[in-house]
Design a protein around this motif. Structure first.
Motif, PDB file in Angstrom:
ATOM      1  N   ASP A   1       1.127   3.573  -3.584  1.00 47.05           N
ATOM      2  CA  ASP A   1       1.134   5.059  -3.275  1.00 47.05           C
ATOM      3  C   ASP A   1       2.198   5.419  -2.598  1.00 47.05           C
ATOM      4  OD1 ASP A   1      -1.270   5.469  -4.845  1.00 47.05           O
ATOM      5  OD2 ASP A   1      -2.408   5.618  -2.648  1.00 47.05           O
ATOM      6  N   HIS A   2       2.648   4.581  -1.291  1.00 49.01           N
ATOM      7  CA  HIS A   2       3.748   4.890  -0.703  1.00 49.01           C
ATOM      8  C   HIS A   2       5.069   4.622  -1.479  1.00 49.01           C
ATOM      9  CE1 HIS A   2       6.171   5.166   2.773  1.00 49.01           C
ATOM     10  NE2 HIS A   2       6.856   4.294   2.598  1.00 49.01           N
ATOM     11  N   PHE A   3       5.221   3.608  -2.116  1.00 52.31           N
ATOM     12  CA  PHE A   3       6.311   3.370  -3.012  1.00 52.31           C
ATOM     13  C   PHE A   3       6.384   4.612  -4.044  1.00 52.31           C
ATOM     14  CE2 PHE A   3       8.382   1.441  -6.516  1.00 52.31           C
ATOM     15  CZ  PHE A   3       9.433   0.689  -6.185  1.00 52.31           C
TER      16      PHE A   3
ATOM     17  N   ALA B   1       5.486   8.939 -12.485  1.00 52.18           N
ATOM     18  CA  ALA B   1       4.991   8.510 -11.396  1.00 52.18           C
ATOM     19  C   ALA B   1       3.679   7.741 -11.405  1.00 52.18           C
ATOM     20  CB  ALA B   1       4.759   9.646 -10.645  1.00 52.18           C
ATOM     21  N   GLN B   2       2.986   8.057 -12.571  1.00 48.73           N
ATOM     22  CA  GLN B   2       1.831   7.206 -12.735  1.00 48.73           C
ATOM     23  C   GLN B   2       2.066   5.784 -13.362  1.00 48.73           C
ATOM     24  OE1 GLN B   2      -0.767   8.861 -15.925  1.00 48.73           O
ATOM     25  NE2 GLN B   2      -2.310   7.449 -15.593  1.00 48.73           N
ATOM     26  N   ARG B   3       3.029   5.439 -14.078  1.00 42.64           N
ATOM     27  CA  ARG B   3       3.517   4.312 -14.651  1.00 42.64           C
ATOM     28  C   ARG B   3       3.874   3.304 -13.498  1.00 42.64           C
ATOM     29  NH1 ARG B   3       6.976   5.793 -19.613  1.00 42.64           N
ATOM     30  NH2 ARG B   3       7.626   3.461 -19.514  1.00 42.64           N
ATOM     31  N   VAL B   4       4.888   4.114 -12.513  1.00 42.17           N
ATOM     32  CA  VAL B   4       5.366   3.307 -11.602  1.00 42.17           C
ATOM     33  C   VAL B   4       4.347   2.899 -10.498  1.00 42.17           C
ATOM     34  CG1 VAL B   4       6.782   3.608  -9.494  1.00 42.17           C
ATOM     35  CG2 VAL B   4       7.770   4.670 -11.514  1.00 42.17           C
ATOM     36  N   ARG B   5       3.330   3.797 -10.453  1.00 40.79           N
ATOM     37  CA  ARG B   5       2.200   3.211  -9.419  1.00 40.79           C
ATOM     38  C   ARG B   5       1.547   1.964 -10.048  1.00 40.79           C
ATOM     39  NH1 ARG B   5      -2.884   3.242  -8.438  1.00 40.79           N
ATOM     40  NH2 ARG B   5      -3.630   3.577  -5.983  1.00 40.79           N
ATOM     41  N   GLN B   6       1.202   2.404 -11.384  1.00 40.28           N
ATOM     42  CA  GLN B   6       0.618   1.170 -11.925  1.00 40.28           C
ATOM     43  C   GLN B   6       1.428  -0.171 -12.019  1.00 40.28           C
ATOM     44  OE1 GLN B   6       0.127   2.682 -15.891  1.00 40.28           O
ATOM     45  NE2 GLN B   6      -1.855   3.657 -15.399  1.00 40.28           N
ATOM     46  N   LEU B   7       2.719  -0.188 -12.236  1.00 40.17           N
ATOM     47  CA  LEU B   7       3.553  -1.341 -12.187  1.00 40.17           C
ATOM     48  C   LEU B   7       3.556  -1.820 -10.795  1.00 40.17           C
ATOM     49  CD1 LEU B   7       6.512  -0.353 -14.155  1.00 40.17           C
ATOM     50  CD2 LEU B   7       4.846  -2.115 -14.895  1.00 40.17           C
ATOM     51  N   ARG B   8       3.622  -1.121  -9.498  1.00 40.58           N
ATOM     52  CA  ARG B   8       3.800  -1.399  -8.288  1.00 40.58           C
ATOM     53  C   ARG B   8       2.472  -1.594  -7.763  1.00 40.58           C
ATOM     54  NH1 ARG B   8       7.879  -2.257  -4.604  1.00 40.58           N
ATOM     55  NH2 ARG B   8       7.077  -2.648  -2.711  1.00 40.58           N
ATOM     56  N   LEU B   9       1.170  -1.347  -8.420  1.00 40.21           N
ATOM     57  CA  LEU B   9       0.051  -2.139  -7.736  1.00 40.21           C
ATOM     58  C   LEU B   9      -0.132  -3.411  -8.252  1.00 40.21           C
ATOM     59  CD1 LEU B   9      -2.768  -1.750  -6.474  1.00 40.21           C
ATOM     60  CD2 LEU B   9      -3.585  -0.564  -8.739  1.00 40.21           C
ATOM     61  N   ALA B  10       0.348  -3.704  -9.609  1.00 40.17           N
ATOM     62  CA  ALA B  10       0.095  -4.906 -10.148  1.00 40.17           C
ATOM     63  C   ALA B  10       1.176  -5.751  -9.384  1.00 40.17           C
ATOM     64  CB  ALA B  10       0.511  -4.851 -11.725  1.00 40.17           C
ATOM     65  N   TYR B  11       2.276  -5.484  -8.943  1.00 41.21           N
ATOM     66  CA  TYR B  11       3.254  -6.281  -8.610  1.00 41.21           C
ATOM     67  C   TYR B  11       2.626  -6.757  -6.958  1.00 41.21           C
ATOM     68  CZ  TYR B  11       7.280  -6.896  -5.381  1.00 41.21           C
ATOM     69  OH  TYR B  11       8.060  -7.481  -4.186  1.00 41.21           O
ATOM     70  N   GLU B  12       2.299  -5.776  -6.336  1.00 43.62           N
ATOM     71  CA  GLU B  12       1.677  -6.016  -4.975  1.00 43.62           C
ATOM     72  C   GLU B  12       0.494  -6.997  -5.169  1.00 43.62           C
ATOM     73  OE1 GLU B  12       2.791  -5.376  -1.922  1.00 43.62           O
ATOM     74  OE2 GLU B  12       3.953  -3.691  -2.724  1.00 43.62           O
TER      75      GLU B  12
ATOM     76  N   PRO C   1      -2.539  -4.048   8.271  1.00 36.70           N
ATOM     77  CA  PRO C   1      -1.609  -4.200   6.941  1.00 36.70           C
ATOM     78  C   PRO C   1      -2.201  -2.955   5.866  1.00 36.70           C
ATOM     79  CG  PRO C   1      -2.460  -6.179   7.603  1.00 36.70           C
ATOM     80  CD  PRO C   1      -3.202  -5.474   8.451  1.00 36.70           C
ATOM     81  N   LYS C   2      -1.202  -2.641   5.247  1.00 39.76           N
ATOM     82  CA  LYS C   2      -1.689  -1.831   4.059  1.00 39.76           C
ATOM     83  C   LYS C   2      -2.109  -2.504   2.853  1.00 39.76           C
ATOM     84  CE  LYS C   2       1.692   1.966   4.822  1.00 39.76           C
ATOM     85  NZ  LYS C   2       3.092   2.694   4.238  1.00 39.76           N
ATOM     86  N   THR C   3      -2.999  -1.630   2.335  1.00 35.07           N
ATOM     87  CA  THR C   3      -3.657  -2.382   1.138  1.00 35.07           C
ATOM     88  C   THR C   3      -2.640  -2.337  -0.079  1.00 35.07           C
ATOM     89  OG1 THR C   3      -4.702  -0.412   0.218  1.00 35.07           O
ATOM     90  CG2 THR C   3      -6.061  -1.797   1.784  1.00 35.07           C
ATOM     91  N   PRO C   4      -2.764  -3.068  -1.195  1.00 29.89           N
ATOM     92  CA  PRO C   4      -1.862  -2.945  -2.356  1.00 29.89           C
ATOM     93  C   PRO C   4      -2.030  -1.429  -2.824  1.00 29.89           C
ATOM     94  CG  PRO C   4      -2.980  -4.933  -2.597  1.00 29.89           C
ATOM     95  CD  PRO C   4      -3.479  -4.097  -1.431  1.00 29.89           C
ATOM     96  N   GLU C   5      -3.024  -0.852  -2.758  1.00 30.79           N
ATOM     97  CA  GLU C   5      -3.017   0.541  -3.303  1.00 30.79           C
ATOM     98  C   GLU C   5      -2.571   1.398  -2.515  1.00 30.79           C
ATOM     99  OE1 GLU C   5      -5.932  -1.319  -2.889  1.00 30.79           O
ATOM    100  OE2 GLU C   5      -6.409  -1.868  -5.057  1.00 30.79           O
ATOM    101  N   GLN C   6      -2.548   1.311  -1.085  1.00 33.18           N
ATOM    102  CA  GLN C   6      -1.519   2.195  -0.325  1.00 33.18           C
ATOM    103  C   GLN C   6      -0.122   1.960  -0.450  1.00 33.18           C
ATOM    104  OE1 GLN C   6      -3.594   0.722   3.284  1.00 33.18           O
ATOM    105  NE2 GLN C   6      -4.592   2.730   3.795  1.00 33.18           N
TER     106      GLN C   6
END
Length: 144
Positions: A48-50, A65-76, A40-45
Protein backbone atom coordinates in the motif's frame (compact mmCIF):
# COMPACT_ATOMS: atom_id res chain seq x y z
CA UNK A 1 47.79 24.88 54.82
CA UNK A 2 45.33 22.38 56.26
CA UNK A 3 42.43 24.42 54.92
CA UNK A 4 43.85 24.26 51.38
CA UNK A 5 44.39 20.48 51.58
CA UNK A 6 40.89 19.95 52.95
CA UNK A 7 39.46 22.17 50.20
CA UNK A 8 41.38 20.23 47.49
CA UNK A 9 40.23 16.91 48.93
CA UNK A 10 36.61 18.10 48.97
CA UNK A 11 36.83 19.27 45.35
CA UNK A 12 38.42 15.99 44.27
CA UNK A 13 35.75 13.91 46.02
CA UNK A 14 32.85 15.96 44.67
CA UNK A 15 34.19 16.06 41.11
CA UNK A 16 34.85 12.31 41.04
CA UNK A 17 31.33 11.68 42.34
CA UNK A 18 29.94 13.83 39.54
CA UNK A 19 31.91 11.92 36.90
CA UNK A 20 30.78 8.58 38.32
CA UNK A 21 27.15 9.28 37.51
CA UNK A 22 25.90 7.75 34.29
CA UNK A 23 25.53 10.35 31.54
CA UNK A 24 22.08 10.97 30.14
CA UNK A 25 21.88 9.72 26.57
CA UNK A 26 20.68 12.35 24.15
CA UNK A 27 19.17 11.62 20.76
CA UNK A 28 21.91 11.90 18.13
CA UNK A 29 19.61 13.11 15.43
CA UNK A 30 16.12 14.22 14.65
CA UNK A 31 15.38 10.79 13.24
CA UNK A 32 16.03 8.95 16.50
CA UNK A 33 13.92 11.33 18.55
CA UNK A 34 11.09 11.58 16.02
CA UNK A 35 10.62 7.88 15.28
CA UNK A 36 8.82 5.82 17.89
CA UNK A 37 9.56 2.12 18.11
CA UNK A 38 7.17 0.20 15.89
CA UNK A 39 6.48 -3.23 14.56
CA UNK A 40 7.62 -4.09 11.02
CA UNK A 41 5.07 -3.48 8.30
CA UNK A 42 3.14 -6.38 6.83
CA UNK A 43 3.52 -7.13 3.11
CA UNK A 44 0.07 -5.57 2.58
CA UNK A 45 1.11 -2.36 4.34
CA UNK A 46 4.35 -2.23 2.36
CA UNK A 47 2.48 -2.74 -0.90
CA UNK A 48 0.00 0.00 0.00
CA UNK A 49 2.79 2.42 0.92
CA UNK A 50 4.73 1.70 -2.28
CA UNK A 51 1.60 2.04 -4.43
CA UNK A 52 0.59 5.30 -2.78
CA UNK A 53 4.02 6.80 -3.41
CA UNK A 54 4.16 5.75 -7.04
CA UNK A 55 0.59 6.88 -7.68
CA UNK A 56 1.54 10.37 -6.52
CA UNK A 57 4.93 10.53 -8.23
CA UNK A 58 3.93 8.95 -11.55
CA UNK A 59 0.25 9.94 -11.74
CA UNK A 60 -0.91 6.34 -12.07
CA UNK A 61 -4.46 5.56 -13.13
CA UNK A 62 -6.69 3.53 -10.80
CA UNK A 63 -6.10 0.40 -12.91
CA UNK A 64 -2.33 0.92 -12.89
CA UNK A 65 -2.34 1.51 -9.13
CA UNK A 66 -4.25 -1.72 -8.57
CA UNK A 67 -1.83 -3.69 -10.76
CA UNK A 68 1.19 -2.10 -9.06
CA UNK A 69 -0.22 -3.03 -5.64
CA UNK A 70 -0.77 -6.65 -6.73
CA UNK A 71 2.77 -6.89 -8.11
CA UNK A 72 4.30 -5.32 -5.02
CA UNK A 73 2.32 -7.57 -2.70
CA UNK A 74 3.51 -10.66 -4.58
CA UNK A 75 7.08 -9.29 -4.49
CA UNK A 76 6.97 -8.67 -0.72
CA UNK A 77 5.57 -12.16 -0.10
CA UNK A 78 8.22 -13.80 -2.29
CA UNK A 79 10.91 -11.82 -0.55
CA UNK A 80 9.64 -12.92 2.86
CA UNK A 81 9.58 -16.54 1.74
CA UNK A 82 13.20 -16.40 0.58
CA UNK A 83 14.30 -14.74 3.82
CA UNK A 84 12.42 -17.35 5.87
CA UNK A 85 14.07 -20.12 3.86
CA UNK A 86 17.58 -18.93 4.77
CA UNK A 87 16.88 -17.66 8.29
CA UNK A 88 19.29 -15.18 9.80
CA UNK A 89 22.16 -15.85 7.39
CA UNK A 90 21.92 -12.52 5.51
CA UNK A 91 25.27 -12.92 3.77
CA UNK A 92 24.46 -16.25 2.14
CA UNK A 93 25.27 -15.93 -1.60
CA UNK A 94 22.37 -18.22 -2.55
CA UNK A 95 19.93 -16.02 -0.66
CA UNK A 96 21.32 -12.88 -2.28
CA UNK A 97 21.02 -14.48 -5.70
CA UNK A 98 17.40 -15.50 -5.10
CA UNK A 99 16.47 -12.06 -3.78
CA UNK A 100 18.13 -10.45 -6.78
CA UNK A 101 16.13 -12.67 -9.16
CA UNK A 102 12.88 -11.81 -7.33
CA UNK A 103 13.71 -8.09 -7.60
CA UNK A 104 14.57 -8.32 -11.31
CA UNK A 105 11.33 -10.18 -12.02
CA UNK A 106 9.37 -7.53 -10.10
CA UNK A 107 11.07 -4.66 -11.96
CA UNK A 108 10.36 -6.28 -15.33
CA UNK A 109 6.69 -6.80 -14.49
CA UNK A 110 6.38 -3.30 -13.04
CA UNK A 111 7.76 -1.63 -16.17
CA UNK A 112 5.07 -3.38 -18.23
CA UNK A 113 2.39 -1.53 -16.22
CA UNK A 114 3.86 1.93 -16.95
CA UNK A 115 3.59 4.11 -20.02
CA UNK A 116 6.89 5.08 -21.68
CA UNK A 117 6.90 8.44 -19.90
CA UNK A 118 6.14 6.85 -16.52
CA UNK A 119 8.86 4.22 -17.05
CA UNK A 120 11.41 6.94 -17.77
CA UNK A 121 10.39 8.91 -14.69
CA UNK A 122 10.46 5.73 -12.55
CA UNK A 123 13.99 4.93 -13.77
CA UNK A 124 15.09 8.48 -12.88
CA UNK A 125 13.55 8.20 -9.39
CA UNK A 126 15.31 4.85 -8.81
CA UNK A 127 18.65 6.33 -9.89
CA UNK A 128 18.22 9.31 -7.56
CA UNK A 129 17.44 6.91 -4.73
CA UNK A 130 20.56 4.84 -5.51
CA UNK A 131 22.75 7.94 -5.50
CA UNK A 132 21.28 9.14 -2.22
CA UNK A 133 21.88 5.70 -0.70
CA UNK A 134 25.47 5.66 -1.99
CA UNK A 135 26.15 9.07 -0.41
CA UNK A 136 24.79 7.81 2.90
CA UNK A 137 27.04 4.75 2.72
CA UNK A 138 30.05 6.99 2.04
CA UNK A 139 29.24 9.09 5.10
CA UNK A 140 28.99 5.96 7.25
CA UNK A 141 32.37 4.72 6.01
CA UNK A 142 33.93 8.11 6.66
CA UNK A 143 32.69 8.06 10.27
CA UNK A 144 34.13 4.59 10.91
Amino acid sequence: MHKILILLAAITVSSSAAWAQAPVKKANSKIESAKPAHAPKTPEQQADHFTKGLTQKLSLSADQAQRVRQLRLAYEQEQQAVKAKYGTDHKNPAQRQELKAVKQRFDTQLKQVFSAEQATKYARLREEKRQKHAKGQEKLKAKS
